[in-house]
Design an enzyme around this catalytic site. Structure first.
Site, short mmCIF file in Angstrom:
data_model
loop_
_atom_site.label_atom_id
_atom_site.label_comp_id
_atom_site.label_asym_id
_atom_site.label_seq_id
_atom_site.Cartn_x
_atom_site.Cartn_y
_atom_site.Cartn_z
N HIS A 1 0.86 -1.03 0.23
CA HIS A 1 0.03 0.05 -0.03
C HIS A 1 0.97 1.13 -0.02
O HIS A 1 1.86 1.43 0.88
CB HIS A 1 -0.83 0.11 1.37
CG HIS A 1 -2.07 -0.81 0.91
ND1 HIS A 1 -3.15 -0.31 1.53
CD2 HIS A 1 -2.31 -1.83 0.21
CE1 HIS A 1 -4.22 -1.58 1.21
NE2 HIS A 1 -3.85 -2.06 0.54
N TYR B 1 -9.53 5.93 6.47
CA TYR B 1 -9.86 6.33 7.81
C TYR B 1 -10.88 7.53 7.87
O TYR B 1 -10.48 8.63 7.43
CB TYR B 1 -8.53 6.94 8.75
CG TYR B 1 -7.62 5.98 9.12
CD1 TYR B 1 -6.65 5.27 7.75
CD2 TYR B 1 -7.38 5.32 10.22
CE1 TYR B 1 -5.62 4.55 8.17
CE2 TYR B 1 -6.46 4.37 10.50
CZ TYR B 1 -5.63 3.99 9.63
OH TYR B 1 -4.64 2.96 9.90
N PRO C 1 -5.21 0.69 18.15
CA PRO C 1 -4.84 0.43 16.76
C PRO C 1 -5.06 1.29 15.72
O PRO C 1 -4.84 1.09 14.50
CB PRO C 1 -5.62 -0.85 16.70
CG PRO C 1 -6.80 -0.69 17.67
CD PRO C 1 -6.18 0.28 18.85
N LYS D 1 0.10 0.12 14.70
CA LYS D 1 1.25 -0.11 15.63
C LYS D 1 1.86 -1.22 16.45
O LYS D 1 2.62 -1.68 16.54
CB LYS D 1 1.66 1.30 16.18
CG LYS D 1 1.83 2.23 15.38
CD LYS D 1 3.09 2.10 14.28
CE LYS D 1 3.12 3.36 13.29
NZ LYS D 1 3.84 3.00 12.07
N TYR E 1 3.57 6.42 9.93
CA TYR E 1 2.85 5.22 9.58
C TYR E 1 3.43 4.19 8.87
O TYR E 1 3.47 3.02 9.25
CB TYR E 1 1.59 5.75 8.54
CG TYR E 1 0.34 4.80 8.50
CD1 TYR E 1 0.69 3.56 7.66
CD2 TYR E 1 -0.78 5.15 9.28
CE1 TYR E 1 -0.43 2.82 7.61
CE2 TYR E 1 -1.73 4.19 9.13
CZ TYR E 1 -1.60 3.23 8.45
OH TYR E 1 -2.76 2.09 8.32
P1 FAS Z 1 0.43 -11.50 21.69
O1 FAS Z 1 -0.97 -11.12 22.59
O2 FAS Z 1 -0.05 -11.40 20.28
O3 FAS Z 1 0.97 -12.78 22.01
C1 FAS Z 1 0.98 -13.22 23.38
C2 FAS Z 1 0.95 -14.76 23.43
O4 FAS Z 1 1.09 -15.22 24.70
C3 FAS Z 1 -0.45 -15.31 23.20
O5 FAS Z 1 -0.63 -16.06 22.13
C4 FAS Z 1 -1.03 -15.79 24.27
O6 FAS Z 1 -1.89 -17.07 24.44
C5 FAS Z 1 0.20 -16.19 25.23
N1 FAS Z 1 0.31 -16.09 26.73
C6 FAS Z 1 -0.34 -15.40 27.37
N2 FAS Z 1 -0.20 -15.54 28.74
C7 FAS Z 1 0.59 -16.76 28.63
C8 FAS Z 1 1.05 -17.64 29.71
N3 FAS Z 1 0.90 -17.45 31.11
N4 FAS Z 1 1.77 -18.62 29.37
C9 FAS Z 1 2.03 -19.03 28.04
N5 FAS Z 1 1.44 -18.16 26.76
C10 FAS Z 1 0.80 -17.14 27.47
N6 FAS Z 1 -2.59 -4.04 16.29
C11 FAS Z 1 -2.63 -3.33 15.36
O7 FAS Z 1 -1.29 -2.89 14.96
N7 FAS Z 1 -3.48 -3.45 14.62
C12 FAS Z 1 -4.65 -4.03 14.73
O8 FAS Z 1 -5.78 -4.02 14.05
C13 FAS Z 1 -4.84 -4.82 16.13
N8 FAS Z 1 -5.93 -5.43 16.38
C14 FAS Z 1 -6.19 -6.09 17.57
C15 FAS Z 1 -7.46 -6.78 17.91
C16 FAS Z 1 -7.25 -7.43 19.11
C17 FAS Z 1 -8.78 -8.21 19.35
C18 FAS Z 1 -6.25 -7.30 20.15
C19 FAS Z 1 -6.21 -8.14 21.33
C20 FAS Z 1 -5.07 -6.73 19.56
C21 FAS Z 1 -5.04 -6.22 18.36
N9 FAS Z 1 -3.99 -5.45 17.94
C22 FAS Z 1 -3.83 -4.97 16.63
C23 FAS Z 1 -2.59 -5.67 18.70
C24 FAS Z 1 -2.04 -6.94 18.41
O9 FAS Z 1 -1.92 -7.02 17.05
C25 FAS Z 1 -0.69 -6.93 19.43
O10 FAS Z 1 -0.13 -5.64 19.21
C26 FAS Z 1 0.28 -8.11 19.03
O11 FAS Z 1 -0.39 -9.29 18.82
C27 FAS Z 1 1.31 -8.12 19.95
O12 FAS Z 1 2.08 -9.19 19.68
P2 FAS Z 1 2.61 -9.99 21.12
O13 FAS Z 1 3.29 -8.92 22.10
O14 FAS Z 1 3.28 -11.08 20.79
O15 FAS Z 1 1.49 -10.37 21.98
C1 PHB Z 2 -6.68 -3.85 10.27
O1 PHB Z 2 -6.48 -4.06 8.90
O2 PHB Z 2 -6.98 -4.42 10.83
C2 PHB Z 2 -6.00 -2.40 10.79
C3 PHB Z 2 -5.58 -1.60 9.65
C4 PHB Z 2 -5.19 -0.32 10.11
C5 PHB Z 2 -5.18 -0.01 11.48
C6 PHB Z 2 -6.02 -0.96 12.38
C7 PHB Z 2 -6.25 -2.18 11.94
O3 PHB Z 2 -4.84 1.23 11.92
#
Ligand code: FAS
Ligand code: PHB
Length: 393
Positions: free
Chosen positions: A72, A200, A293, A297, A385
């Site tokens: 993009h 957005y 989000p 980031k 970004y």
């Molecule tokens: P994660 O949370 O991905 O991974 C942590 C892992 O540790 C998980 O698999 C969990 O099961 C495991 N864990 C937890 N406790 C444990 C324990 N006690 N023992 C063993 N394992 C354990 N970011 C964006 O940039 N754009 C988005 O659109 C976006 N949407 C999101 C939507 C949702 C619903 C959520 C919750 C987050 C979103 N995020 C988004 C943020 C997300 O992408 C995080 O920044 C990203 O997953 C971070 O990665 P990790 O730090 O690896 O954490």
């Molecule tokens: C997504 O595609 O999930 C998405 C993209 C941009 C954002 C947040 C989420 O800022």
């Protein structure tokens, strides 16, 4: 069991760290509470910064991303019915890649297992011990058997609700937090995105984001109450609200509807735990910080953290020098706070705040007008970004 680095969490942070350490010849074991099937299908982030995509390609796990990821070159801001494009490529020479987080996780798991890496899924009762000294360990249950993993270092990559951050002794951490008065209702729909690039939208009724996962799968997000019940949003209501908030004065533009296959509400907060390390325990990714989000980031900041940590561990094992490990938190927090600022700024500029006075609403629209009309302001949005350069010490 023994390894050099015990990693808790098989999300992007934990898996990429294990992969980077393997490349440097450093042994690790990943412990994950959920099943492989669960983590490989958890829909979350969708946008990879330029540096994140480069890291995946440079370390041999970017092949599928290059094949099906969507480059993009810009993004659109829509307000007062008008659309304003921010030209990433023209302004920075860089672009982002739309490639779903769950695919990154699948690619990393496949690479680790193909290289003989150890990932234990479905572990229970994980606890961390003696990380203030020289011989930390992780206790857990696997297949109902009590296990102990002795290691030199522990990487807490276990996300916001993990066990590592709360295990740091009371009084050590300084927590900085802002909880926003709204969340996002996110959907995945089997419908071609009605725009080649993200939109957005700032609307009187609230924020909306048109995103995507592929040329046939749309990802749309709507500002909602932080505790919104997704079941209060039947498909028709979602499409109607998206059409209103994404409305434009371009008569030919039309949102494309399709079957909604996934629906969920994510609350929104800014959160930072300082420092990101204690003794031989190092926090990375969501275990240390959460960003709203809006700036896309979360995943990218997790990648930046583990690139710093992998480099510091490599220096420790290869050169016996631990100054980079000692400065891990300081190095990461420099970027964390710049990314927090950008994510807070995008969130503040684009969302509807019930508490806003008429003055604040007009300041918000003036901010959007300024970004839309000034090359310097657009450059500031674009360089954040696509991803600020990663200054590895
Ligand atoms: P994660 O949370 O991905 O991974 C942590 C892992 O540790 C998980 O698999 C969990 O099961 C495991 N864990 C937890 N406790 C444990 C324990 N006690 N023992 C063993 N394992 C354990 N970011 C964006 O940039 N754009 C988005 O659109 C976006 N949407 C999101 C939507 C949702 C619903 C959520 C919750 C987050 C979103 N995020 C988004 C943020 C997300 O992408 C995080 O920044 C990203 O997953 C971070 O990665 P990790 O730090 O690896 O954490
Ligand atoms: C997504 O595609 O999930 C998405 C993209 C941009 C954002 C947040 C989420 O800022």
């Amino acid at each position: 069991m023994r390894t050099q680095v015990g990693i808790i969490g098989a999300g992007p942070a934990g898996l990429l760290l294990a992969h980077l350490l393997h490349i440097d010849g450093i042994d690790s074991v990943v412990l994950e509470a959920r099943s492989r099937e669960y983590v490989e299908n958890r829909i979350r982030a969708g946008v990879l910064e330029h540096g994140t995509a480069e890291t995946l390609v440079a370390t041999g796990v970017g092949e599928r991303m290059r094949a099906i990821g969507l480059p993009h070159h810009g993004v659109n801001l829509r307000f007062r019915g008008r659309t304003h494009r921010i030209d990433f490529l023209g302004l920075t020479g860089k672009f982002v890649t739309v490639y779903s987080q769950h695919l990154v996780v699948q690619d990393l798991i496949a690479a680790r297992l193909a290289a003989g890496g150890q990932i234990h899924f479905d572990v229970e009762d994980v606890s961390v011990h003696d990380f203030g000294g020289e011989a930390p360990s992780i206790r857990f249950r696997a297949e109902s058997r009590a296990e102990t993993l002795a290691c030199d270092f522990i990487a807490g990559c276990d996300g916001f609700h993990g066990t590592c951050r709360p295990s740091i002794p009371a009084g050590v951490l300084m927590i900085h937090e802002r909880v926003y008065p709204f969340g996002w209702l996110g959907i995945l729909a089997e419908a071609p995105p009605a725009s080649e690039e993200l939109i957005y939208a700032n609307h009187e009724r609230g924020f909306a984001l048109l995103s995507m996962r592929s040329p046939t799968v749309s990802r749309h997000l709507l500002q909602c109450a932080p505790d919104e019940n997704p079941e209060a949003w039947p498909d028709e209501r979602i499409w109607s609200e998206l059409e209103t908030r994404l409305g434009t004065d371009e008569p030919s533009w039309k949102l494309i509807k399709g079957p909604i296959v996934q629906k969920g509400v994510t609350p929104m907060r800014s959160f930072v735990a300082e420092p990101m390390q204690f003794g031989r325990l190092f926090l990375a990714g969501d275990a240390a910080h959460i960003v709203p989000p809006t700036g896309a980031k979360g995943l990218n900041l997790a990648v930046a953290d583990v690139r710093v940590l992998a480099r510091a561990l490599e220096r420790h094992y290869r050169a016996g020098a631990s100054e980079l490990l000692a400065r891990y938190s300081e190095t990461c927090l420099g970027r964390v706070w710049k990314v927090q600022r950008f994510s807070w700024w995008m969130t503040s500029m684009l969302h509807r705040f019930e508490a806003h006075t008429g003055f604040e609403r007009r300041i918000q629209l003036a901010e959007l007008d300024y970004v839309a009309g000034s090359r310097a302001a657009a450059m500031a949005l674009a360089e954040n970004y696509v991803g600020l350069p990663l200054e590895l010490p």
